[in-house]
Design a protein around this motif. Structure first.
Motif, PDB file in Angstrom:
ATOM      1  N   PRO A  33      -0.287   1.547   1.667  1.00  0.00           N
ATOM      2  CA  PRO A  33      -1.580   2.027   0.795  1.00  0.00           C
ATOM      3  C   PRO A  33      -2.255   3.320   1.717  1.00  0.00           C
ATOM      4  CG  PRO A  33      -2.220   0.016   2.008  1.00  0.00           C
ATOM      5  CD  PRO A  33      -0.815   0.216   2.192  1.00  0.00           C
ATOM      6  N   PRO A  34      -2.604   4.294   1.013  1.00  0.00           N
ATOM      7  CA  PRO A  34      -3.414   5.300   1.909  1.00  0.00           C
ATOM      8  C   PRO A  34      -4.825   4.515   2.082  1.00  0.00           C
ATOM      9  CG  PRO A  34      -3.356   5.680  -0.857  1.00  0.00           C
ATOM     10  CD  PRO A  34      -2.489   4.511  -0.428  1.00  0.00           C
ATOM     11  N   ALA A  35      -4.924   3.785   2.957  1.00  0.00           N
ATOM     12  CA  ALA A  35      -6.069   2.993   2.812  1.00  0.00           C
ATOM     13  C   ALA A  35      -7.534   3.719   3.454  1.00  0.00           C
ATOM     14  CB  ALA A  35      -5.982   2.088   4.469  1.00  0.00           C
ATOM     15  N   GLY A  36      -7.239   5.068   4.100  1.00  0.00           N
ATOM     16  CA  GLY A  36      -8.466   5.581   4.313  1.00  0.00           C
ATOM     17  C   GLY A  36      -9.131   6.285   2.946  1.00  0.00           C
ATOM     18  N   LEU A  37      -8.145   6.947   1.986  1.00  0.00           N
ATOM     19  CA  LEU A  37      -8.631   7.358   0.803  1.00  0.00           C
ATOM     20  C   LEU A  37      -9.147   6.294  -0.007  1.00  0.00           C
ATOM     21  CD1 LEU A  37      -8.716   9.513  -1.118  1.00  0.00           C
ATOM     22  CD2 LEU A  37      -6.483   9.124  -1.785  1.00  0.00           C
ATOM     23  N   LEU A  38      -8.438   5.063  -0.092  1.00  0.00           N
ATOM     24  CA  LEU A  38      -9.048   3.999  -0.932  1.00  0.00           C
ATOM     25  C   LEU A  38     -10.316   3.360  -0.574  1.00  0.00           C
ATOM     26  CD1 LEU A  38      -5.422   1.937  -1.353  1.00  0.00           C
ATOM     27  CD2 LEU A  38      -6.774   3.222  -3.167  1.00  0.00           C
ATOM     28  N   ARG A  39     -10.617   3.317   0.812  1.00  0.00           N
ATOM     29  CA  ARG A  39     -11.870   2.879   1.341  1.00  0.00           C
ATOM     30  C   ARG A  39     -13.011   3.928   0.814  1.00  0.00           C
ATOM     31  NH1 ARG A  39      -8.928   1.560   6.390  1.00  0.00           N
ATOM     32  NH2 ARG A  39      -8.739  -0.775   5.948  1.00  0.00           N
ATOM     33  N   VAL A  40     -12.729   5.277   1.275  1.00  0.00           N
ATOM     34  CA  VAL A  40     -13.739   6.392   0.756  1.00  0.00           C
ATOM     35  C   VAL A  40     -13.859   6.282  -0.709  1.00  0.00           C
ATOM     36  CG1 VAL A  40     -13.701   8.699   0.476  1.00  0.00           C
ATOM     37  CG2 VAL A  40     -13.109   7.856   2.648  1.00  0.00           C
ATOM     38  N   LEU A  41     -13.015   6.077  -1.724  1.00  0.00           N
ATOM     39  CA  LEU A  41     -13.109   6.128  -2.979  1.00  0.00           C
ATOM     40  C   LEU A  41     -13.990   4.881  -3.336  1.00  0.00           C
ATOM     41  CD1 LEU A  41      -9.568   6.904  -4.469  1.00  0.00           C
ATOM     42  CD2 LEU A  41     -11.816   8.159  -4.735  1.00  0.00           C
ATOM     43  N   GLY A  42     -13.575   3.597  -2.726  1.00  0.00           N
ATOM     44  CA  GLY A  42     -14.286   2.457  -3.072  1.00  0.00           C
ATOM     45  C   GLY A  42     -15.910   2.527  -2.659  1.00  0.00           C
ATOM     46  N   ALA A  43     -16.077   3.187  -1.392  1.00  0.00           N
ATOM     47  CA  ALA A  43     -17.490   3.352  -0.980  1.00  0.00           C
ATOM     48  C   ALA A  43     -18.171   4.361  -2.147  1.00  0.00           C
ATOM     49  CB  ALA A  43     -17.544   4.023   0.583  1.00  0.00           C
ATOM     50  N   ARG A  86      -0.900  -6.754 -11.577  1.00  0.00           N
ATOM     51  CA  ARG A  86      -0.773  -5.667 -12.084  1.00  0.00           C
ATOM     52  C   ARG A  86      -1.814  -4.970 -13.097  1.00  0.00           C
ATOM     53  NH1 ARG A  86       3.204  -2.854 -10.147  1.00  0.00           N
ATOM     54  NH2 ARG A  86       5.316  -3.567 -10.789  1.00  0.00           N
ATOM     55  N   VAL A  87      -2.781  -5.763 -13.381  1.00  0.00           N
ATOM     56  CA  VAL A  87      -3.814  -5.096 -14.041  1.00  0.00           C
ATOM     57  C   VAL A  87      -4.633  -4.070 -13.386  1.00  0.00           C
ATOM     58  CG1 VAL A  87      -6.074  -5.763 -15.117  1.00  0.00           C
ATOM     59  CG2 VAL A  87      -4.369  -7.434 -15.488  1.00  0.00           C
ATOM     60  N   LEU A  88      -4.538  -4.151 -11.995  1.00  0.00           N
ATOM     61  CA  LEU A  88      -5.341  -3.038 -10.998  1.00  0.00           C
ATOM     62  C   LEU A  88      -4.268  -1.874 -11.057  1.00  0.00           C
ATOM     63  CD1 LEU A  88      -6.688  -5.462  -8.198  1.00  0.00           C
ATOM     64  CD2 LEU A  88      -7.747  -4.400 -10.437  1.00  0.00           C
ATOM     65  N   ALA A  89      -3.000  -1.843 -11.548  1.00  0.00           N
ATOM     66  CA  ALA A  89      -2.309  -0.872 -11.249  1.00  0.00           C
ATOM     67  C   ALA A  89      -2.785   0.582 -11.606  1.00  0.00           C
ATOM     68  CB  ALA A  89      -0.999  -1.010 -11.875  1.00  0.00           C
ATOM     69  N   PRO A  90      -3.745   0.636 -12.630  1.00  0.00           N
ATOM     70  CA  PRO A  90      -4.161   2.082 -12.935  1.00  0.00           C
ATOM     71  C   PRO A  90      -5.111   2.371 -11.785  1.00  0.00           C
ATOM     72  CG  PRO A  90      -4.637   0.712 -14.849  1.00  0.00           C
ATOM     73  CD  PRO A  90      -3.750  -0.168 -13.702  1.00  0.00           C
ATOM     74  N   LEU A  91      -5.887   1.805 -11.027  1.00  0.00           N
ATOM     75  CA  LEU A  91      -6.393   2.192  -9.779  1.00  0.00           C
ATOM     76  C   LEU A  91      -5.658   2.682  -8.754  1.00  0.00           C
ATOM     77  CD1 LEU A  91      -9.086  -0.686  -9.681  1.00  0.00           C
ATOM     78  CD2 LEU A  91      -9.525   1.524 -10.322  1.00  0.00           C
ATOM     79  N   ALA A  92      -4.371   1.975  -8.700  1.00  0.00           N
ATOM     80  CA  ALA A  92      -3.694   2.283  -7.592  1.00  0.00           C
ATOM     81  C   ALA A  92      -2.524   3.740  -8.077  1.00  0.00           C
ATOM     82  CB  ALA A  92      -2.620   1.367  -7.124  1.00  0.00           C
ATOM     83  N   GLY A  93      -2.483   3.707  -9.452  1.00  0.00           N
ATOM     84  CA  GLY A  93      -1.563   4.680  -9.785  1.00  0.00           C
ATOM     85  C   GLY A  93      -1.925   6.209  -9.543  1.00  0.00           C
ATOM     86  N   ARG A  94      -3.196   6.328  -9.878  1.00  0.00           N
ATOM     87  CA  ARG A  94      -3.581   7.972  -9.640  1.00  0.00           C
ATOM     88  C   ARG A  94      -3.796   8.222  -7.822  1.00  0.00           C
ATOM     89  NH1 ARG A  94      -5.865  10.142 -14.119  1.00  0.00           N
ATOM     90  NH2 ARG A  94      -6.224   8.432 -15.887  1.00  0.00           N
ATOM     91  N   VAL A  95      -4.015   7.105  -7.152  1.00  0.00           N
ATOM     92  CA  VAL A  95      -4.229   7.469  -5.843  1.00  0.00           C
ATOM     93  C   VAL A  95      -2.931   7.495  -4.998  1.00  0.00           C
ATOM     94  CG1 VAL A  95      -4.821   6.289  -3.507  1.00  0.00           C
ATOM     95  CG2 VAL A  95      -6.275   6.249  -5.574  1.00  0.00           C
TER      96      VAL A  95
END
Length: 101
Positions: A33-43, A86-95
């Motif tokens: 995972p692009p963990a840094g980007l995901l954490r920034v998006l989450g915050a 897999r319901v969360l796939a749209p969140l992962a797809g764009r990132v």
């Protein structure tokens, strides 16, 4: 506004969950995972949800509603990961697509 705050809270908690390698692999099937980007998006999503709650209600009520939304969203994401990740796939797809570029 509270509906938008709820959706932002769900997205934020989803991105925080996807920042963890085990959850990323559950949803995406592999890779890192692009963990840094995901954490920034989450915050950012949680900050947006807080601002929306503050715009909708008085400060004390908004803070309580926001904390309850955080709890409910964390539970919803946890249950989704255990039931149908897999319901969360749209969140992962764009990132994930942005990471591949």
């Amino acid at each position: 506004m509270l509906v938008m705050a709820w959706l932002a809270t769900l997205a934020g908690m989803g991105w925080f969950a996807l920042a963890m390698e085990a959850h990323w692999q559950q949803v995406c099937g592999g890779g890192t995972p692009p963990a840094g980007l995901l954490r920034v998006l989450g915050a950012a999503a949680l900050l947006v949800s807080l601002m929306l709650c503050l715009a909708a209600d008085h400060v004390s009520t908004a803070a309580m509603v926001w904390v309850l939304m955080l709890t409910a969203a964390a539970l919803a994401v946890a249950f989704t990961l255990s039931w149908r990740p897999r319901v969360l796939a749209p969140l992962a797809g764009r990132v994930g697509a942005a990471q591949r570029r």
